[in-house]
Design a protein around this motif. Structure first.
Motif, PDB file in Angstrom:
ATOM      1  N   MET A   1      62.508 -32.449  45.915  1.00 26.38           N
ATOM      2  CA  MET A   1      62.736 -32.208  44.699  1.00 26.38           C
ATOM      3  C   MET A   1      62.842 -30.798  44.515  1.00 26.38           C
ATOM      4  N   CYS A   2      63.397 -30.296  43.626  1.00 28.20           N
ATOM      5  CA  CYS A   2      63.516 -28.875  43.387  1.00 28.20           C
ATOM      6  C   CYS A   2      62.834 -28.441  42.138  1.00 28.20           C
ATOM      7  N   GLN A   3      62.755 -27.251  41.942  1.00 29.86           N
ATOM      8  CA  GLN A   3      61.782 -26.719  40.845  1.00 29.86           C
ATOM      9  C   GLN A   3      63.087 -25.864  39.855  1.00 29.86           C
ATOM     10  N   LEU A   4      62.984 -26.024  38.681  1.00 30.52           N
ATOM     11  CA  LEU A   4      63.789 -25.566  37.550  1.00 30.52           C
ATOM     12  C   LEU A   4      63.038 -24.396  36.539  1.00 30.52           C
ATOM     13  N   LEU A   5      63.566 -23.501  36.245  1.00 29.07           N
ATOM     14  CA  LEU A   5      63.191 -22.354  35.358  1.00 29.07           C
ATOM     15  C   LEU A   5      64.193 -22.079  34.286  1.00 29.07           C
ATOM     16  N   ASN A 105      67.680 -30.883  38.821  1.00 31.31           N
ATOM     17  CA  ASN A 105      66.537 -31.344  39.865  1.00 31.31           C
ATOM     18  C   ASN A 105      66.683 -32.765  39.720  1.00 31.31           C
ATOM     19  N   GLY A 106      66.826 -33.405  40.937  1.00 34.41           N
ATOM     20  CA  GLY A 106      66.984 -34.830  40.868  1.00 34.41           C
ATOM     21  C   GLY A 106      68.019 -35.398  42.005  1.00 34.41           C
ATOM     22  N   ASP A 107      68.586 -36.367  41.727  1.00 37.41           N
ATOM     23  CA  ASP A 107      69.331 -37.068  42.810  1.00 37.41           C
ATOM     24  C   ASP A 107      70.014 -38.168  42.143  1.00 37.41           C
ATOM     25  N   LEU A 108      71.657 -38.131  42.072  1.00 39.94           N
ATOM     26  CA  LEU A 108      72.365 -39.086  41.568  1.00 39.94           C
ATOM     27  C   LEU A 108      72.814 -39.886  42.927  1.00 39.94           C
ATOM     28  N   THR A 125      77.153 -30.995  47.035  1.00 36.91           N
ATOM     29  CA  THR A 125      76.237 -31.612  46.363  1.00 36.91           C
ATOM     30  C   THR A 125      76.512 -32.667  45.158  1.00 36.91           C
ATOM     31  N   ASP A 126      75.732 -33.754  45.095  1.00 39.34           N
ATOM     32  CA  ASP A 126      75.839 -34.321  43.793  1.00 39.34           C
ATOM     33  C   ASP A 126      75.739 -33.810  42.410  1.00 39.34           C
ATOM     34  N   SER A 127      74.995 -32.666  42.607  1.00 37.98           N
ATOM     35  CA  SER A 127      74.622 -31.656  41.336  1.00 37.98           C
ATOM     36  C   SER A 127      75.927 -31.111  40.901  1.00 37.98           C
ATOM     37  N   GLU A 128      76.777 -30.458  41.892  1.00 35.29           N
ATOM     38  CA  GLU A 128      77.905 -29.724  41.476  1.00 35.29           C
ATOM     39  C   GLU A 128      78.973 -30.510  41.092  1.00 35.29           C
ATOM     40  N   HIS A 129      78.774 -31.819  41.340  1.00 32.92           N
ATOM     41  CA  HIS A 129      80.132 -32.756  40.906  1.00 32.92           C
ATOM     42  C   HIS A 129      79.665 -33.234  39.797  1.00 32.92           C
ATOM     43  N   ALA A 130      78.549 -33.493  39.669  1.00 37.90           N
ATOM     44  CA  ALA A 130      78.086 -33.746  38.098  1.00 37.90           C
ATOM     45  C   ALA A 130      78.475 -32.748  36.968  1.00 37.90           C
ATOM     46  N   PHE A 131      78.103 -31.407  37.570  1.00 32.61           N
ATOM     47  CA  PHE A 131      78.550 -30.178  36.623  1.00 32.61           C
ATOM     48  C   PHE A 131      79.697 -30.245  36.279  1.00 32.61           C
ATOM     49  N   CYS A 132      80.803 -30.382  37.030  1.00 35.80           N
ATOM     50  CA  CYS A 132      82.016 -30.352  36.912  1.00 35.80           C
ATOM     51  C   CYS A 132      82.539 -31.574  36.080  1.00 35.80           C
ATOM     52  N   TRP A 133      81.910 -32.682  36.252  1.00 35.20           N
ATOM     53  CA  TRP A 133      82.218 -33.748  35.301  1.00 35.20           C
ATOM     54  C   TRP A 133      81.828 -33.439  33.871  1.00 35.20           C
ATOM     55  N   THR A 167      68.148 -39.553  38.927  1.00 35.32           N
ATOM     56  CA  THR A 167      67.020 -38.389  38.299  1.00 35.32           C
ATOM     57  C   THR A 167      67.853 -37.552  37.850  1.00 35.32           C
ATOM     58  N   PHE A 168      67.806 -36.805  36.714  1.00 40.13           N
ATOM     59  CA  PHE A 168      68.572 -35.759  36.190  1.00 40.13           C
ATOM     60  C   PHE A 168      67.988 -34.828  35.230  1.00 40.13           C
ATOM     61  N   ASN A 169      66.931 -34.166  35.778  1.00 42.59           N
ATOM     62  CA  ASN A 169      66.480 -32.955  34.869  1.00 42.59           C
ATOM     63  C   ASN A 169      67.322 -31.804  35.265  1.00 42.59           C
ATOM     64  N   MET A 170      67.890 -31.337  34.057  1.00 44.74           N
ATOM     65  CA  MET A 170      68.928 -30.363  34.067  1.00 44.74           C
ATOM     66  C   MET A 170      68.651 -29.138  32.962  1.00 44.74           C
ATOM     67  N   LEU A 171      69.277 -27.769  33.422  1.00 41.76           N
ATOM     68  CA  LEU A 171      69.334 -27.025  32.881  1.00 41.76           C
ATOM     69  C   LEU A 171      70.715 -26.332  32.535  1.00 41.76           C
ATOM     70  N   LEU A 172      71.263 -26.064  31.475  1.00 49.28           N
ATOM     71  CA  LEU A 172      72.339 -25.590  31.033  1.00 49.28           C
ATOM     72  C   LEU A 172      72.496 -24.681  29.918  1.00 49.28           C
ATOM     73  N   SER A 173      73.464 -23.492  30.442  1.00 52.42           N
ATOM     74  CA  SER A 173      73.406 -22.466  29.160  1.00 52.42           C
ATOM     75  C   SER A 173      74.831 -21.734  29.341  1.00 52.42           C
ATOM     76  N   ASN A 174      75.339 -21.278  28.086  1.00 56.49           N
ATOM     77  CA  ASN A 174      76.620 -20.736  28.024  1.00 56.49           C
ATOM     78  C   ASN A 174      76.420 -19.230  27.445  1.00 56.49           C
ATOM     79  N   GLY A 175      75.019 -18.913  27.580  1.00 54.78           N
ATOM     80  CA  GLY A 175      74.884 -17.447  26.829  1.00 54.78           C
ATOM     81  C   GLY A 175      74.400 -17.508  25.471  1.00 54.78           C
ATOM     82  N   GLN A 176      74.802 -18.550  24.924  1.00 60.06           N
ATOM     83  CA  GLN A 176      74.241 -18.697  23.290  1.00 60.06           C
ATOM     84  C   GLN A 176      72.873 -19.583  23.270  1.00 60.06           C
TER      85      GLN A 176
END
Lengths: 259, 259
Positions: A1-5, A105-108, A125-133, A167-176
């Motif tokens: 697993m990874c670590q998010l901040l 952080n996780g695994d789809l 990665t599964d992560s970038e694929h999920a982000f694109c979706w 597992t889908f722990n996630m951080l997303l930001s658009n600057g706002q």
């Protein structure tokens, strides 16, 4: 697993202290790291496929006080995809004239939703694929940039569709705003004046924030595990989505959002 | 006006020497700088709204040998758009699962072509607007990633439409090739084994490339003004588009392109 901040602040704030805390965990998570700093609409994105423990890029980030209102960082332990620059989080895309950054952080498992629009993964990665979706579905849901609250509503409909596949722990930001979705493990704390002197959990580092901040300053920090020993970190619940704006849990639009 | 630097190599090569040469010109061009390094499909993009002369990010780039096969760099003297991170070149977008980076030297007067697709500028510059239009038109011209030669053909139809509205010296790369379009001022040189010891034009710096390179290594450098005193730089013609692959002027597909 990874670590998010993640960090969301009402005043541009540097992340040297929190990133130093995250980087001490890079021994186990040595397959790359990345950190994205928003400065208003602008973005700096540092990625390195080397460990945050030894990377010259990580040294720069630890020593250069980049003042940002929204930060997303990630240290990687590879589960899917080779150790390579294109597989290193956070990932970035543009939509409606804003940059969006995403770290997972996780695994789809075996989940590759159909990508029929213009967002395509560069790496494996599964992560970038999920982000694109996610970007594809956000783009379909709104004709142009909606209010933060509407985006949170859209995300609260989309994220369970990813979460049910793993597992889908996630951080997303658009600057706002900073959105945090907890699947198994995500904690947050809001620092307000007077800030006190938090002590890093893994390292004998202490910063006297009171000396660096003004009375109105407020900052929310989200991390996989609490980064400090003496602050009231709260664990998020499985399936919980939180929106942070202006350094606090968003319950209303704040003045800065209107910009 | 700004200064451009591009590199295309058949073997991942570091740009510390050429970037040091470019950064000595940052006194006049102090409104930010940026440099994008492709490592295969992956990308590192460093941008800073501070001068390359003083920026800690520029110090990192000058001292950290990031080995890349395609590089696009830019130092900025603001003509349109505030001095801000979101107005700093190179700009980056994703198309067909590849990152594309773009840097522009010039000025497109009152030219804002209609953007009806998904690429929108984040900042305020004419340059980023032109890049979004270019990506939109490239995306319309092909159903998926075409061969480099076909992309060059498409660009040779699109670029005159920008060039007729003003000065348009440009570098574009998708990590497979480097495209250079000259409007008023762009030079290139191809370094081949034996490399010799080029001397920077503006600074008493010399690098013995022969000590760092192998017999098959080849690298093309494109820059606004020749960066070295003792190499056969060639001036590009107004309206000329050049495609560089595998460290040389592309006249044929090379083996590496098939990857």
């Amino acid at each position: 697993m990874c670590q998010l901040l993640g960090m969301n602040a009402n005043t541009p704030t540097d992340a040297m202290f929190s990133f130093t805390g995250l980087a001490t965990r890079a021994d186990e998570h040595k397959d790359g790291f990345g950190i994205a700093f928003f400065e208003d609409r602008g973005l700096r994105l540092f990625v390195d496929q080397h460990s945050a423990r030894h990377s010259p890029v990580a040294e720069l980030v630890k020593g250069y006080p980049i003042r940002s209102d929204n930060i997303v960082a990630h240290i990687r332990k590879a589960t899917q995809g080779r150790i390579a620059l294109e597989n290193t989080h956070p990932f970035m895309r543009e939509l409606w004239g804003r940059y969006w950054v995403f770290a997972h952080n996780g695994d789809l498992k075996d989940f590759r939703p159909r990508l029929h629009a213009t967002f395509r993964p560069v790496g494996e990665t599964d992560s970038e694929h999920a982000f694109c979706w996610l970007m594809q579905e956000i783009a379909k849901a709104h004709a142009g940039m909606p209010a933060i609250e509407e985006l949170s509503n859209t995300l609260s409909e989309l994220l369970p569709q990813l979460h049910r596949h793993g597992t889908f722990n996630m951080l997303l930001s658009n600057g706002q705003a900073l959105w945090a979705h907890c699947s198994t493990n995500l904690h947050y704390v809001v620092r307000e004046h007077p800030f006190g002197a938090p002590v890093l959990a893994d390292k004998d580092v202490m910063v006297d924030f009171a000396a660096h901040t003004g009375p109105g300053d407020r900052v929310a920090i989200v991390a996989t595990e609490p980064l400090t020993r003496n602050e009231p970190w709260q664990a998020m619940r499985a399936g919980q989505l939180m929106t942070f704006t202006c350094g606090e849990v968003a319950t209303r639009q704040c003045a800065e959002m209107a910009r």
